[in-house]
Design a protein around this motif. Sequence first.
Motif: not given
Length: 276
Positions: A244-265
């Motif tokens: 249940d840990g959290y990950l912050f990416l940059g405002a223009s970055e996304s996990l779309s097409g990269i990784n499915q193991d996170f829930n986007m909140l």
Amino acid sequence: MSARELDEKSYNQFRIFLEQQCGIVLGDKKQYLVKSRLAPLMAKFELSSLSELVNRTLAPVERQMRAAVIDAMTTNETLWFRDDYPFKLLQSKLLPDFANRKTPVKIWSAASSSGQEPYSIAMSVLEYQQKNPGAFPRGVQVIGTDISTTMLEHCKYGHYDNLALARGLSAERKQRFFEAGDNGMLKIKDQVKQMVSFRPLNLLNSYSLMGRFDIVFCRNVLIYFSPEIKTQIISQIHGVLNNDGYLFLGASESLSGINQDFNMLRCNPGIVYQKK
């Protein structure tokens, strides 16, 4: 061709070298970027042309020159409390989840550059603690990493000039968290500095010695990497995040097409990812 120009062959060889060493992908026709970053090193190493600098950098024996070149190409400008919303979310949503933890809360700034991000995280924690006395009974540890040893030394020194302090830092925070330093600069106060430690890390390498984290900031980093390297980095971050840990990416970055193991909140404002 002038001494500060780079021919196509040398540029293409340097692109391959840079991607292999630290994952950064230079696009076509980015010679101007290499020129602006590396031209100052010509005088340092007493070389007559940029092509000579690049060609000697490709030789495995030139370790000092290689380190200086990678340093120059990976050093990026940054801001205090960049984009603002991650630090607001940290205080309003994430830190309350960990406030009563009986073990230390660990936060990783994965590309600390000149130190503004990890120190901004520490300031946010201190502000939260002021409003919530007794929070984090075992403390909060912020770890900043960077590939650049020059930047890490700057981070540890913790001194900033007026230009750096003007970028994203409010007058209130400047007064609260800084004091007079060397040569007219201001330095981070000990209460902030003691919360933060720094260590070298190439994001292409293993993270196994980093330990585990509750929150990771990997912001404005993925944009420099190929899709394959992005996938590798996010997978490794997933591996060091606690459940249940959290990950912050940059405002223009996304996990779309990269990784499915996170829930986007989706939050208001901004987005944070939580480990499934």
